[in-house]
Design a protein around this motif. Structure first.
Motif, PDB file in Angstrom:
ATOM      1  N   THR A  39       0.822  -1.156   0.014  1.00 15.26           N
ATOM      2  CA  THR A  39      -0.104   0.061   0.045  1.00 15.26           C
ATOM      3  C   THR A  39       0.912   1.227   0.055  1.00 15.26           C
ATOM      4  O   THR A  39       1.960   1.333   0.290  1.00 15.26           O
ATOM      5  CB  THR A  39      -0.783   0.152   1.300  1.00 15.26           C
ATOM      6  N   PRO A  42      -1.951   8.358   0.543  1.00 11.62           N
ATOM      7  CA  PRO A  42      -2.308   8.989  -0.577  1.00 11.62           C
ATOM      8  C   PRO A  42      -1.326  10.028  -1.314  1.00 11.62           C
ATOM      9  O   PRO A  42      -1.332  10.159  -2.283  1.00 11.62           O
ATOM     10  CB  PRO A  42      -3.632   9.698   0.005  1.00 11.62           C
ATOM     11  N   LEU A  45       0.904   8.406  -3.205  1.00 11.79           N
ATOM     12  CA  LEU A  45       0.539   7.923  -4.733  1.00 11.79           C
ATOM     13  C   LEU A  45       0.671   9.217  -5.648  1.00 11.79           C
ATOM     14  O   LEU A  45       1.031   9.101  -6.708  1.00 11.79           O
ATOM     15  CB  LEU A  45      -0.814   7.373  -4.453  1.00 11.79           C
ATOM     16  N   SER A 126      -8.420   8.025   0.552  1.00 15.75           N
ATOM     17  CA  SER A 126      -7.761   7.233  -0.384  1.00 15.75           C
ATOM     18  C   SER A 126      -8.964   7.106  -1.518  1.00 15.75           C
ATOM     19  O   SER A 126      -8.450   7.273  -2.812  1.00 15.75           O
ATOM     20  CB  SER A 126      -7.512   5.649  -0.008  1.00 15.75           C
ATOM     21  N   LEU A 127     -10.174   7.150  -1.382  1.00 20.83           N
ATOM     22  CA  LEU A 127     -11.141   6.915  -2.523  1.00 20.83           C
ATOM     23  C   LEU A 127     -11.263   8.517  -3.102  1.00 20.83           C
ATOM     24  O   LEU A 127     -11.310   8.584  -4.198  1.00 20.83           O
ATOM     25  CB  LEU A 127     -12.598   6.621  -1.962  1.00 20.83           C
ATOM     26  N   VAL A 129      -8.629  10.615  -3.550  1.00 20.12           N
ATOM     27  CA  VAL A 129      -7.674  10.793  -4.117  1.00 20.12           C
ATOM     28  C   VAL A 129      -7.925   9.930  -5.626  1.00 20.12           C
ATOM     29  O   VAL A 129      -7.311  10.532  -6.694  1.00 20.12           O
ATOM     30  CB  VAL A 129      -6.379  10.192  -3.666  1.00 20.12           C
ATOM     31  N   LYS A 130      -8.550   8.782  -5.553  1.00 23.07           N
ATOM     32  CA  LYS A 130      -8.656   8.162  -6.852  1.00 23.07           C
ATOM     33  C   LYS A 130      -9.776   8.920  -7.586  1.00 23.07           C
ATOM     34  O   LYS A 130      -9.354   9.250  -9.139  1.00 23.07           O
ATOM     35  CB  LYS A 130      -9.427   7.001  -6.538  1.00 23.07           C
ATOM     36  N   PHE A 131     -10.714   9.824  -7.082  1.00 29.49           N
ATOM     37  CA  PHE A 131     -11.439  10.378  -8.120  1.00 29.49           C
ATOM     38  C   PHE A 131     -10.644  11.967  -8.495  1.00 29.49           C
ATOM     39  O   PHE A 131     -10.920  12.251  -9.492  1.00 29.49           O
ATOM     40  CB  PHE A 131     -12.631  11.088  -6.983  1.00 29.49           C
ATOM     41  N   ILE A 133      -7.695  12.036  -9.279  1.00 31.07           N
ATOM     42  CA  ILE A 133      -6.821  11.521 -10.284  1.00 31.07           C
ATOM     43  C   ILE A 133      -7.549  11.552 -11.488  1.00 31.07           C
ATOM     44  O   ILE A 133      -7.205  11.842 -12.638  1.00 31.07           O
ATOM     45  CB  ILE A 133      -5.922  10.354  -9.997  1.00 31.07           C
ATOM     46  N   ILE A 134      -8.677  10.669 -11.551  1.00 29.38           N
ATOM     47  CA  ILE A 134      -9.531  10.548 -12.680  1.00 29.38           C
ATOM     48  C   ILE A 134     -10.023  11.755 -13.271  1.00 29.38           C
ATOM     49  O   ILE A 134     -10.120  12.039 -14.482  1.00 29.38           O
ATOM     50  CB  ILE A 134     -10.626   9.677 -12.234  1.00 29.38           C
TER      51      ILE A 134
END
Length: 301
Positions: A39, A42, A45, A126-127, A129-131, A133-134
């Motif tokens: 892992t 955030p 990453l 974490s979730l 950060v994914k949004f 990035i997208i």
């Protein structure tokens, strides 16, 4: 003049080389960290993605600088600049937004606020950060794509490769596009960087004042406060570098709009300086990267 172009190419390659080694080091450190713990934090990453984008854009810059300075565009036509400019803008704007998100993530991590929305974001960072990035990828791609249709060569010129320019057949649409890309990929990220970093600085100042009033010293709190201070300094240095390089690019763009196409190389150099300075600041500012780098130097020594 030919020697001067070789000098510019040499300086650019040295800066790209420094940035390449710095970004490669960051990627390897976080790859080893992921292999060890399965892992990444955030912010780790985001820094890793910034380094990957930086290496990609440096590779594109090598191609563009060789074509630009040695007049190789006569073999490829306008398409070579359309491809390189698209990827340069896409990756560079992505790095800027990732830099802004890095400041925001550290703000969420460090600052203690009892707002409900703030606490929920901390729990699902974490979730989030994914949004981030997208959304950043989609935004930057949509804004970079029109560049491929705007590159034109200046006809009747002895140095065609160094005098290409964005076509402005429709001045109104061109102005709207330039304004939109400046606001969405320079101004808004800068605002987010400044607000997040200043929020961290204000919180640390208030926290330091509270610690001074505390008669019982706490070594754990002191070390954590020192780490947060190091992060705040790192973020402010990244912002200062961004403002300096972006300011240079904006001033050069004004000169290009007035017909001085030869100064376009300054935009590339300012972007390369940003790509070179960012990993250096990150390695110095992040404890994990700094310790790994010191360990590497000591091992080689």
């Amino acid at each position: 003049t030919f020697l001067f172009f070789f000098f510019e190419l040499g300086v650019s390659m040295i800066l790209i080389g420094i940035g390449f080694y710095g970004n490669t080091f960051i990627i390897l450190v976080f790859l080893l960290e992921y292999r060890k713990s399965q892992t990444l934090q955030p912010y780790e990453l985001i820094v890793k993605l910034m380094s990957i984008c930086s290496i990609l854009i440096e590779s594109v810059y090598i191609v563009k600088l060789v074509v630009y300075l040695l007049n190789f565009c006569t073999y490829f036509g306008e398409n070579i600049y359309r491809v390189t400019d698209f990827f340069i803008i896409l990756l560079h704007k992505t790095i800027i937004w990732l830099n802004a998100w890095l400041c925001f993530i550290y703000f969420v991590k460090i600052v203690k606020v009892n707002w409900r929305i703030f606490l929920r974001m901390k729990q699902r960072i974490s979730l989030a950060v994914k949004f981030m990035i997208i959304g950043t990828t989609l935004l930057c791609f949509s804004l970079s794509f029109p560049v491929a249709f705007r590159v034109k060569f200046k006809t009747n010129s002895s140095s065609v490769c160094r005098q290409y320019f964005p076509a402005t057949d429709d001045r109104k649409n061109s102005f709207l596009y330039s304004s939109m890309i400046s606001i969405l990929t320079s101004f808004l990220p800068l605002v987010l960087m400044l607000v997040s970093s200043l929020g961290i600085v204000i919180f640390l100042c208030l926290h330091s004042r509270n610690m001074d009033k505390n008669t019982i010293p706490n070594s754990m709190c002191t070390s954590r406060s020192d780490a947060h201070t190091s992060v705040a300094i790192m973020l402010l240095c990244l912002i200062a570098l961004f403002i300096a390089c972006t300011g240079t690019s904006l001033s050069v763009n004004i000169q290009v709009a007035m017909g001085q196409f030869e100064v376009q190389i300054a935009i590339a150099l300012s972007n390369i300086i940003y790509l070179t300075g960012s990993p250096v600041i990150l390695i110095i500012g992040m404890v994990k990267l700094r310790n790994r780098f010191a360990k590497l130097i000591c091992t080689k020594g």
